[in-house]
Design a protein around this motif. Structure first.
Motif, PDB file in Angstrom:
ATOM      1  N   ASN A 222       0.819  -1.214   0.000  1.00  0.00           N
ATOM      2  CA  ASN A 222       0.000   0.000   0.000  1.00  0.00           C
ATOM      3  C   ASN A 222       0.856   1.268   0.000  1.00  0.00           C
ATOM      4  O   ASN A 222       0.357   2.356   0.268  1.00  0.00           O
ATOM      5  N   ALA A 223       2.138   1.122  -0.299  1.00  0.00           N
ATOM      6  CA  ALA A 223       3.045   2.278  -0.336  1.00  0.00           C
ATOM      7  C   ALA A 223       2.659   3.225  -1.469  1.00  0.00           C
ATOM      8  O   ALA A 223       2.206   2.800  -2.535  1.00  0.00           O
ATOM      9  N   THR A 224       2.854   4.501  -1.222  1.00  0.00           N
ATOM     10  CA  THR A 224       2.479   5.523  -2.209  1.00  0.00           C
ATOM     11  C   THR A 224       3.584   5.798  -3.226  1.00  0.00           C
ATOM     12  O   THR A 224       3.381   6.573  -4.159  1.00  0.00           O
ATOM     13  N   SER A 225       4.751   5.192  -3.042  1.00  0.00           N
ATOM     14  CA  SER A 225       5.852   5.372  -3.993  1.00  0.00           C
ATOM     15  C   SER A 225       6.727   4.125  -3.995  1.00  0.00           C
ATOM     16  O   SER A 225       6.699   3.331  -3.043  1.00  0.00           O
ATOM     17  N   VAL A 226       7.509   3.957  -5.050  1.00  0.00           N
ATOM     18  CA  VAL A 226       8.406   2.813  -5.149  1.00  0.00           C
ATOM     19  C   VAL A 226       9.462   2.855  -4.049  1.00  0.00           C
ATOM     20  O   VAL A 226       9.775   1.838  -3.425  1.00  0.00           O
ATOM     21  N   SER A 227      10.018   4.034  -3.791  1.00  0.00           N
ATOM     22  CA  SER A 227      11.065   4.154  -2.771  1.00  0.00           C
ATOM     23  C   SER A 227      10.542   3.764  -1.396  1.00  0.00           C
ATOM     24  O   SER A 227      11.230   3.065  -0.631  1.00  0.00           O
ATOM     25  N   LEU A 228       9.322   4.184  -1.063  1.00  0.00           N
ATOM     26  CA  LEU A 228       8.733   3.813   0.224  1.00  0.00           C
ATOM     27  C   LEU A 228       8.434   2.318   0.263  1.00  0.00           C
ATOM     28  O   LEU A 228       8.626   1.654   1.293  1.00  0.00           O
ATOM     29  N   GLY A 229       8.014   1.753  -0.873  1.00  0.00           N
ATOM     30  CA  GLY A 229       7.763   0.319  -0.943  1.00  0.00           C
ATOM     31  C   GLY A 229       9.032  -0.483  -0.705  1.00  0.00           C
ATOM     32  O   GLY A 229       9.005  -1.520  -0.039  1.00  0.00           O
ATOM     33  N   ILE A 230      10.163   0.007  -1.230  1.00  0.00           N
ATOM     34  CA  ILE A 230      11.441  -0.667  -1.026  1.00  0.00           C
ATOM     35  C   ILE A 230      11.839  -0.627   0.450  1.00  0.00           C
ATOM     36  O   ILE A 230      12.385  -1.592   0.995  1.00  0.00           O
ATOM     37  N   VAL A 231      11.555   0.471   1.121  1.00  0.00           N
ATOM     38  CA  VAL A 231      11.847   0.586   2.558  1.00  0.00           C
ATOM     39  C   VAL A 231      11.088  -0.489   3.333  1.00  0.00           C
ATOM     40  O   VAL A 231      11.662  -1.199   4.173  1.00  0.00           O
ATOM     41  N   TYR A 232       9.789  -0.633   3.040  1.00  0.00           N
ATOM     42  CA  TYR A 232       8.977  -1.621   3.752  1.00  0.00           C
ATOM     43  C   TYR A 232       9.387  -3.048   3.377  1.00  0.00           C
ATOM     44  O   TYR A 232       9.352  -3.955   4.215  1.00  0.00           O
ATOM     45  N   MET A 233       9.777  -3.270   2.124  1.00  0.00           N
ATOM     46  CA  MET A 233      10.260  -4.589   1.726  1.00  0.00           C
ATOM     47  C   MET A 233      11.549  -4.933   2.457  1.00  0.00           C
ATOM     48  O   MET A 233      11.774  -6.086   2.840  1.00  0.00           O
ATOM     49  N   THR A 234      12.381  -3.931   2.680  1.00  0.00           N
ATOM     50  CA  THR A 234      13.619  -4.127   3.432  1.00  0.00           C
ATOM     51  C   THR A 234      13.333  -4.493   4.880  1.00  0.00           C
ATOM     52  O   THR A 234      13.944  -5.411   5.442  1.00  0.00           O
ATOM     53  N   LEU A 235      12.386  -3.806   5.493  1.00  0.00           N
ATOM     54  CA  LEU A 235      12.008  -4.112   6.875  1.00  0.00           C
ATOM     55  C   LEU A 235      11.388  -5.504   6.983  1.00  0.00           C
ATOM     56  O   LEU A 235      11.597  -6.217   7.970  1.00  0.00           O
ATOM     57  N   ASN A 236      10.635  -5.897   5.961  1.00  0.00           N
ATOM     58  CA  ASN A 236      10.082  -7.251   5.940  1.00  0.00           C
ATOM     59  C   ASN A 236      11.193  -8.287   5.848  1.00  0.00           C
ATOM     60  O   ASN A 236      11.152  -9.320   6.520  1.00  0.00           O
ATOM     61  N   ALA A 237      12.214  -8.007   5.025  1.00  0.00           N
ATOM     62  CA  ALA A 237      13.345  -8.929   4.884  1.00  0.00           C
ATOM     63  C   ALA A 237      14.090  -9.083   6.207  1.00  0.00           C
ATOM     64  O   ALA A 237      14.538 -10.181   6.560  1.00  0.00           O
ATOM     65  N   ILE A 238      14.233  -8.004   6.961  1.00  0.00           N
ATOM     66  CA  ILE A 238      14.878  -8.061   8.273  1.00  0.00           C
ATOM     67  C   ILE A 238      14.069  -8.956   9.214  1.00  0.00           C
ATOM     68  O   ILE A 238      14.630  -9.786   9.950  1.00  0.00           O
ATOM     69  N   SER A 239      12.763  -8.809   9.178  1.00  0.00           N
ATOM     70  CA  SER A 239      11.895  -9.625  10.037  1.00  0.00           C
ATOM     71  C   SER A 239      12.054 -11.106   9.724  1.00  0.00           C
ATOM     72  O   SER A 239      12.150 -11.950  10.622  1.00  0.00           O
ATOM     73  N   ILE A 240      12.085 -11.440   8.437  1.00  0.00           N
ATOM     74  CA  ILE A 240      12.218 -12.834   8.026  1.00  0.00           C
ATOM     75  C   ILE A 240      13.580 -13.391   8.416  1.00  0.00           C
ATOM     76  O   ILE A 240      13.713 -14.580   8.736  1.00  0.00           O
ATOM     77  N   ALA A 241      14.621 -12.531   8.418  1.00  0.00           N
ATOM     78  CA  ALA A 241      15.955 -12.980   8.819  1.00  0.00           C
ATOM     79  C   ALA A 241      15.946 -13.503  10.257  1.00  0.00           C
ATOM     80  O   ALA A 241      16.569 -14.528  10.557  1.00  0.00           O
ATOM     81  N   PHE A 242      15.237 -12.829  11.152  1.00  0.00           N
ATOM     82  CA  PHE A 242      15.150 -13.274  12.543  1.00  0.00           C
ATOM     83  C   PHE A 242      14.416 -14.614  12.648  1.00  0.00           C
ATOM     84  O   PHE A 242      14.777 -15.458  13.476  1.00  0.00           O
ATOM     85  N   ILE A 243      13.422 -14.827  11.798  1.00  0.00           N
ATOM     86  CA  ILE A 243      12.660 -16.075  11.835  1.00  0.00           C
ATOM     87  C   ILE A 243      13.556 -17.256  11.466  1.00  0.00           C
ATOM     88  O   ILE A 243      13.641 -18.257  12.193  1.00  0.00           O
ATOM     89  N   GLY A 244      14.238 -17.146  10.317  1.00  0.00           N
ATOM     90  CA  GLY A 244      15.058 -18.256   9.841  1.00  0.00           C
ATOM     91  C   GLY A 244      16.177 -18.621  10.793  1.00  0.00           C
ATOM     92  O   GLY A 244      16.407 -19.800  11.085  1.00  0.00           O
ATOM     93  N   THR A 245      16.886 -17.601  11.295  1.00  0.00           N
ATOM     94  CA  THR A 245      17.989 -17.872  12.211  1.00  0.00           C
ATOM     95  C   THR A 245      17.501 -18.566  13.478  1.00  0.00           C
ATOM     96  O   THR A 245      18.118 -19.526  13.956  1.00  0.00           O
ATOM     97  N   SER A 246      16.403 -18.100  14.034  1.00  0.00           N
ATOM     98  CA  SER A 246      15.881 -18.668  15.284  1.00  0.00           C
ATOM     99  C   SER A 246      15.462 -20.121  15.111  1.00  0.00           C
ATOM    100  O   SER A 246      15.786 -20.983  15.945  1.00  0.00           O
ATOM    101  N   LEU A 247      14.756 -20.425  14.029  1.00  0.00           N
ATOM    102  CA  LEU A 247      14.260 -21.787  13.827  1.00  0.00           C
ATOM    103  C   LEU A 247      15.405 -22.785  13.657  1.00  0.00           C
ATOM    104  O   LEU A 247      15.416 -23.846  14.289  1.00  0.00           O
ATOM    105  N   TYR A 248      16.374 -22.456  12.823  1.00  0.00           N
ATOM    106  CA  TYR A 248      17.458 -23.412  12.589  1.00  0.00           C
ATOM    107  C   TYR A 248      18.434 -23.476  13.749  1.00  0.00           C
ATOM    108  O   TYR A 248      19.089 -24.508  13.954  1.00  0.00           O
ATOM    109  N   THR A 249      18.541 -22.408  14.519  1.00  0.00           N
ATOM    110  CA  THR A 249      19.360 -22.478  15.734  1.00  0.00           C
ATOM    111  C   THR A 249      18.738 -23.452  16.727  1.00  0.00           C
ATOM    112  O   THR A 249      19.438 -24.232  17.385  1.00  0.00           O
ATOM    113  N   MET A 250      17.402 -23.436  16.829  1.00  0.00           N
ATOM    114  CA  MET A 250      16.726 -24.399  17.699  1.00  0.00           C
ATOM    115  C   MET A 250      16.969 -25.826  17.226  1.00  0.00           C
ATOM    116  O   MET A 250      17.180 -26.741  18.034  1.00  0.00           O
TER     117      MET A 250
END
Length: 411
Positions: free
Chosen positions: A302-330
């Motif tokens: 729902n971003a109003t510009s491509v640059s803002l969409g990239i920012v949110y996609m980056t934050l989503n990628a950071i969130s997913i990074a925490f998920i993967g590391t935690s699961l495989y560490t367990m």
């Protein structure tokens, strides 16, 4: 007692080689996501057929994970790693010979079979060579290779497709993979190979039944499944999404490097956090990562510009990074050592099933809704929220008392 590689230089060589292997394997598997744009035109594919091409790799890749894990536990991580690198490199090059939807579908299926042993063999290698107190950092550094490969591949693949064409692009990266297989064969020689082989000979044979009975296995399996619905949906379709917003192919692929590079850093930060502050409480990073992923997905679409969409996609990628590391560490910390390859292969199997489902579902939705991404966005958001709920049910550092011989190591 378990023997580990105690020499710091040797451990550094091992983890760097595993990082390089993971990088090239991710570049190979993600190359199709950029190449599908000209392929779709050359082979006259519709969105649904393109979605199937993006998905078929994950089907064979997923099917090979349990077998790859079993083969790793049986024959050792180094042998399976080298054979897998050669396999996926050869079939990457074969992709260049595709002349129709059916031929491309077949080559991508075979490519998935070739790559199926990489992940369980690598995780087993970390378990063999790093003590428990170092495994969070070692695992996170290894996992960060997929984001490094994504960033590198986003720029390189786009440039190669434009300059050489998609066929020669696949040939080029296939040749690089064969060279890396040679490097691994020469340099990835564990100083504890003899001890590991002797230990394997003395171990009792452990069946898959004990994996399925291990507490938390199914919860981690499902958490990985829903996490990968999001990650592979984004990886597979975002280049096309940004092109639909008016960007050219090179610009769209270059922009994809931004979230990859950021999450590369966060993968390693998450490993440090896990080892230092979250031992026994890893699931909370998974829950938080899943919730934040859902929020940032909504904001991105729902971003109003491509640059803002990239920012949110980056934050989503950071969130997913925490998920993967935690699961495989367990998985590495709390599963029985003799089952590390098998457990990893089965958990990763769950993640790759979603890789087969997500691109195809999104392609189908785009076909039904005439190219609109609204319904696709809600599909991904729902997957992220379901993953958060599943992760919340994981028991922290639970010892499984159902199998006496696995008491000390069960999830």
């Amino acid at each position: 007692m378990k023997a580990y590689a105690t020499d710091k230089k040797r451990k550094t060589i091992i983890i760097i080689l595993l990082f390089i292997v993971a990088t090239i394997s991710f570049i190979d598997k993600a190359a199709i996501n950029v190449a599908i744009i000209p392929i779709q035109k050359d082979l006259q594919l519709n969105s649904f057929e393109s979605g199937l091409i993006l998905s078929v790799f994950f089907i064979s890749y997923a099917l090979m994970h349990p077998l790859g894990g079993w083969l790793t536990d049986k024959y050792g991580s180094r042998k399976i790693l080298i054979l897998s690198i050669l396999g996926f490199s050869v079939f990457t090059a074969f992709t260049s010979f595709a002349w129709s939807f059916a031929s491309l579908f077949l080559f991508r299926f075979l490519f998935g079979i070739g790559e199926g042993g990489i992940f369980p063999a690598s995780i087993r290698s970390i378990s063999e060579n790093f003590p428990e107190k170092e495994r969070g950092r070692a695992t996170s550094f290894y996992l960060s290779a997929q984001t490094f490969g994504g960033a590198l591949g986003s720029v390189i693949i786009g440039a190669l497709v434009v300059s050489l064409g998609w066929r020669w692009m696949f040939v080029s990266i296939g040749i690089i993979g064969v060279l890396i297989a040679w490097v691994v064969w020469v340099y990835l020689k564990y100083p504890v190979d003899i001890q590991i082989n002797n230990e394997k000979q003395s171990q009792k044979k452990v069946s898959y039944k004990k994996v399925f009975k291990t507490r938390n296995f199914w919860k981690i399996f499902c958490a990985k499944f829903f996490s990968n619905i999001v990650s592979w949906g984004i990886v597979s379709w975002m280049p096309s999404y940004w092109v639909s917003k008016g960007l050219d192919l090179v610009s769209a692929s270059a922009l994809m490097a931004i979230p990859y590079l950021t999450s590369f850093l966060m993968f390693n930060v998450s490993g440090w956090i896990l080892d230092k502050y979250m031992a026994g409480r890893e699931k909370y990073l998974t829950v938080a990562g899943s919730i934040f992923s859902a929020v940032f997905l909504y904001l991105m679409f729902n971003a109003t510009s491509v640059s803002l969409g990239i920012v949110y996609m980056t934050l989503n990628a950071i969130s997913i990074a925490f998920i993967g590391t935690s699961l495989y560490t367990m998985v590495i910390k709390y599963s029985a050592k003799e089952l590390t390859g098998s457990v990893t292969g089965l958990v990763s199997f769950g993640g790759q099933i979603s890789g087969g489902i997500s691109p195809a579902v999104i392609g189908f939705v785009l076909t039904v809704f005439n190219g609109s991404y609204n319904a696709a966005s809600w599909f991904l958001i729902a997957a992220a929220l379901t993953g958060a709920f599943t992760s919340l049910t994981i028991k922290n550092n639970v010892i499984d008392t159902t199998e006496n011989e696995l008491k000390e190591h069960s999830l």
